[in-house]
Design an enzyme around this catalytic site. Structure first.
Site, mmCIF file in Angstrom:
data_model
loop_
_atom_site.group_PDB
_atom_site.id
_atom_site.type_symbol
_atom_site.label_atom_id
_atom_site.label_comp_id
_atom_site.label_asym_id
_atom_site.label_seq_id
_atom_site.Cartn_x
_atom_site.Cartn_y
_atom_site.Cartn_z
ATOM 1 N N PRO A 16 3.368 -0.929 4.793
ATOM 2 C CA PRO A 16 3.108 -0.532 6.180
ATOM 3 C C PRO A 16 1.684 -0.930 6.569
ATOM 4 C CG PRO A 16 3.916 1.319 4.850
ATOM 5 C CD PRO A 16 3.557 0.219 3.905
ATOM 6 N N MET A 17 1.536 -1.605 7.703
ATOM 7 C CA MET A 17 0.205 -1.987 8.184
ATOM 8 C C MET A 17 0.131 -1.715 9.674
ATOM 9 S SD MET A 17 -0.607 -5.540 6.100
ATOM 10 C CE MET A 17 1.053 -6.232 6.296
ATOM 11 N N CYS A 103 -4.203 5.620 3.362
ATOM 12 C CA CYS A 103 -5.041 5.048 4.416
ATOM 13 C C CYS A 103 -6.492 5.481 4.247
ATOM 14 C CB CYS A 103 -4.524 5.480 5.788
ATOM 15 S SG CYS A 103 -5.452 4.749 7.149
ATOM 16 N N ASN A 205 0.391 -2.210 -5.884
ATOM 17 C CA ASN A 205 -0.106 -2.783 -4.644
ATOM 18 C C ASN A 205 -1.576 -3.173 -4.834
ATOM 19 O OD1 ASN A 205 -1.171 -1.454 -1.496
ATOM 20 N ND2 ASN A 205 -0.265 -3.455 -1.799
ATOM 21 N N ASP A 207 -4.043 -7.066 -4.134
ATOM 22 C CA ASP A 207 -4.367 -8.426 -4.583
ATOM 23 C C ASP A 207 -3.138 -9.245 -4.970
ATOM 24 O OD1 ASP A 207 -6.942 -7.657 -4.127
ATOM 25 O OD2 ASP A 207 -7.553 -7.595 -6.223
#
Length: 374
Positions: A16-17, A103, A205, A207
């Site tokens: 999600p971004m 976040c 998650n 790199d």
């Protein structure tokens, strides 16, 4: 990999971004993947969902072809999170719920949310309990970071709490909140979490810039799957590479020419306009993607600026057609993209770090954000 009743094969998830993983971008990524993988919405605020905020209700719209429908929720108040999850389950708004505890942006952490929240162990447990109990048959997962900073690491405790409260899977970004997106992701932490919570899938998650990075992460950490975020900015075809790699076709790597990239850019902007209901607003929303799509190509600074201020599909297409569209995929364009800043001070509620078990300060209904999308 299974997320509740949903097989995710290959085990690849779109992270999600905020402002990025809306329905149009998910459509592009899913098309390139051949419909394989899991594609999560941008962050939905539980308060805004419960209040049926107009923007939020648009953000939770899924295309008919999206299966399973995956929503990421942000919340800091257990009661509000519970209401939002029950609303999703009762109204059949999604098939999978992911909770945001990763976040690092100040407007989230200053409310005690995102990557700040797992430090308060009882609060984390209360939110997870409300979410899992309210979800019914829907699987609930969570995404988190290692901790607030190197002196306040939380991921192992959070992982154990998640297992005890019935969370289906955990994704770990191998950075602290203080690191934001700087430095190198700690893949060893992903391996440690996998060892610590063998009962459920752990996804790694951080790199993953290429399909080979994803395979290397799985091999080195033992994680069950990968979550890809910044690596696909301006490269939705990365999901074609990921599918091929996990299916054993490691030499099947997309290297689109600028002509092919330009076609994807126009399609992306078109989908945004259709989704928003206004072509100009769609093209304006697309502007932030221009630099990512054109990374490494010989375009020129003036043309980059011009393309980044277009306001119609015709203007975007006309500008792209002036370029040398026969350019091959640039050497080095597969590397890092997006935000890379790090070593930031984490903004927290007053007294947040005094006691990880005292949850009386800084949280409550007033700490809920009232807008979705980050």
């Amino acid at each position: 990999m299974q997320i509740g009743p949903h097989p995710v094969q290959p085990p690849v998830v779109l992270a999600p971004m905020a402002g990025i993983t809306n329905a149009p971008f998910r459509t592009l990524c899913r098309e390139f993947s051949g419909g394989k993988g899991l594609f999560v919405s941008e962050m939905i605020t539980t308060r805004a969902l419960v209040e049926r905020n107009e923007k939020t209700m648009q953000l939770i719209h899924f295309d008919e072809s999206e299966t399973p429908r995956s929503i990421q929720l942000y919340g800091v108040d257990p009661a509000t999170v519970g209401k939002a999850v029950r609303m999703i389950a009762e109204e059949d708004l999604a098939d999978h719920i992911d909770l945001n505890f990763g976040c690092p942006v100040p407007k989230v952490t200053r409310k005690g949310g995102g990557s700040a929240l797992p430090y308060k162990r009882p609060l984390l447990r209360a939110i997870l309990r409300e979410a899992v109990s309210g979800a019914g048959d829907l699987p609930v997962t969570m995404k988190m970071r290692k901790g607030i900073d190197d002196d306040h690491i939380t991921y192992l405790d959070a992982g154990r709490i998640a297992v005890e409260e019935g969370v289906t899977a955990i994704a770990l970004h191998g950075r602290t909140a203080a690191q934001h997106y700087g430095g190198t992701a700690d893949w060893d932490a992903i391996a440690r979490l996998k060892d610590h919570v063998p009962e459920i899938p752990v996804l790694g998650n951080g790199d993953i810039w290429s399909a080979s990075d994803a395979l290397r992460m799985v091999a080195s950490t033992g994680c069950d799957g990968v979550v890809v975020g910044r690596g696909c900015l301006g490269r939705p075809w990365l999901f074609a590479d990921l599918v091929a790699a996990f299916e054993g076709r490691t030499d099947d790597v997309a290297r689109p020419s600028l002509r092919e990239v330009a076609d994807v850019m126009v399609r992306h902007a078109t989908l945004l306009g259709e989704w928003i209901g206004d072509e100009a607003r769609g093209v304006i929303d697309f502007r932030k993607h221009v630099a990512w799509y054109l990374k490494g190509f010989a375009v020129g600074s003036e043309m980059r600026k011009r393309l980044a201020i277009t306001s119609s599909l015709a203007e975007l297409r006309s500008g792209l057609d002036e370029l040398d569209l026969d350019q091959p995929w640039p050497v080095g364009a597969d590397g890092p993209r997006g935000r890379t800043s790090g070593n930031n001070r984490v903004v927290l509620p007053d007294g947040w770090l005094k006691d990880p078990y005292d949850c009386g300060a800084g949280v409550g209904e007033e700490a809920e954000l009232d807008t979705s999308g980050g």
